[in-house]
Design a protein around this motif. Structure first.
Motif, short mmCIF file in Angstrom:
data_model
loop_
_atom_site.label_atom_id
_atom_site.label_comp_id
_atom_site.label_asym_id
_atom_site.label_seq_id
_atom_site.Cartn_x
_atom_site.Cartn_y
_atom_site.Cartn_z
N ASP A 38 6.00 2.59 -0.29
CA ASP A 38 5.09 1.46 -0.44
C ASP A 38 5.34 0.50 0.72
N LEU A 39 4.38 0.40 1.65
CA LEU A 39 4.52 -0.41 2.85
C LEU A 39 3.29 -1.29 3.05
N PRO A 40 3.39 -2.33 3.87
CA PRO A 40 2.30 -3.30 3.97
C PRO A 40 0.97 -2.75 4.50
N ASP A 41 1.03 -1.82 5.47
CA ASP A 41 -0.21 -1.39 6.10
C ASP A 41 0.03 -0.10 6.88
N ALA A 42 -1.06 0.40 7.52
CA ALA A 42 -0.98 1.65 8.26
C ALA A 42 -0.02 1.57 9.44
N GLY A 43 0.07 0.42 10.07
CA GLY A 43 1.01 0.26 11.19
C GLY A 43 2.45 0.42 10.74
N MET B 276 0.85 -1.19 0.00
CA MET B 276 0.00 0.00 0.00
C MET B 276 0.89 1.24 0.00
N GLN B 277 0.55 2.21 -0.81
CA GLN B 277 1.39 3.40 -0.97
C GLN B 277 0.93 4.52 -0.03
N VAL C 103 0.09 12.59 6.76
CA VAL C 103 0.22 11.24 6.22
C VAL C 103 -1.10 10.88 5.53
N LYS C 104 -1.00 10.47 4.29
CA LYS C 104 -2.18 10.06 3.52
C LYS C 104 -1.84 8.85 2.67
N ARG C 105 -2.87 8.06 2.41
CA ARG C 105 -2.68 7.02 1.40
C ARG C 105 -2.43 7.69 0.05
N PHE C 106 -1.79 6.96 -0.82
CA PHE C 106 -1.33 7.53 -2.09
C PHE C 106 -1.56 6.51 -3.21
N ARG C 107 -1.81 7.01 -4.40
CA ARG C 107 -1.89 6.14 -5.58
C ARG C 107 -1.01 6.73 -6.67
N ASP D 1 14.19 0.03 -1.13
CA ASP D 1 13.41 -0.76 -2.09
C ASP D 1 11.93 -0.41 -2.08
N ASP D 2 11.50 0.36 -1.08
CA ASP D 2 10.08 0.69 -0.92
C ASP D 2 9.75 2.12 -1.33
N LEU D 3 10.77 2.91 -1.63
CA LEU D 3 10.56 4.33 -1.89
C LEU D 3 10.07 4.60 -3.31
N ILE D 4 9.13 5.53 -3.41
CA ILE D 4 8.64 6.03 -4.69
C ILE D 4 9.21 7.42 -4.95
#
Length: 206
Positions: free
Chosen positions: A58-63, A1-2, A85-89, A33-36
């Motif tokens: 890009d990380l697994p979840d909100a935690g 999840m981004q 902090v917000k979810r991203f697409r 490896d997770d950075l956009i």
């Protein structure tokens, strides 16, 4: 999840930030490896003055993103007055790390929050937006949608480079979602790519 994370500095933290910059780099390196996208937001009138830090990851979840955001050394030391902090697409088929610059141009971060009713773009506006972004592909480092916890559309962010600020502002002025009235507010900042390979020892542009 981004996720999109923007830490906004408190006043007067430059020396503390300088002292922590290498610890910050070491921490973020764990997430390479997770950075956009990543990088400092700078004062428009003084580009050696960093006023915040942005990471899209890009990380697994909100935690996982809470750990990322709050264990990061600048945040852990209390340097930020606010962390958004917000979810991203991601709406581009590349990250900033595969972007090929066309010149030694200034870079900008544009933060666009949705109008109060948070109406997502319809199909026609989405297609117009996509076509517009394709026209400016050589100038767009990264862009994507801001989302709420339930995935509701809450605006857009753009990271772009242009030969001057006037052209960057014209890009935003004529962007279809902006013309369509979908933004309640837009914030326009200088920005650059982060990391020791792009910045000097105080986290400023070389």
């Amino acid at each position: 999840m981004q996720y999109f994370a923007w830490g906004i500095n408190k006043p007067g933290v430059k020396e503390k930030r300088t002292a922590l910059i290498r610890a910050h780099w070491d921490f973020i390196a764990q997430y390479d490896d997770d950075l956009i996208a990543r990088g400092p937001v700078m004062d428009a009138n003084n580009q050696s003055e960093v006023i915040g830090s942005i990471h899209i990851v890009d990380l697994p979840d909100a935690g996982a993103v809470e750990t990322f955001v709050h264990d990061e050394p600048f945040a852990d030391a209390g340097l930020f007055r606010e962390i958004i902090v917000k979810r991203f697409r991601l709406e581009l088929n590349r990250t900033q790390f595969s972007f090929q610059s066309t010149g030694d141009y200034p870079r900008f971060f544009i933060y666009c929050t949705a109008s109060i009713d948070k109406i997502a773009p319809d199909d026609a506006l989405t297609k117009a937006h996509q076509a517009y972004m394709s026209e400016f592909d050589q100038h767009v480092i990264c862009h994507g949608a801001l989302l709420g916890r339930r995935g509701d559309w809450q605006g857009k962010v753009f990271f772009v480079e242009f030969s001057d600020e006037r052209k960057a502002r014209e890009f935003l002025e004529n962007e279809p979602l902006n013309l369509g009235g979908l933004y309640d507010n837009t914030k326009f900042h200088r920005w650059t790519m982060g990391g020791p390979e792009n910045l000097n020892s105080i986290g400023a542009l070389d």
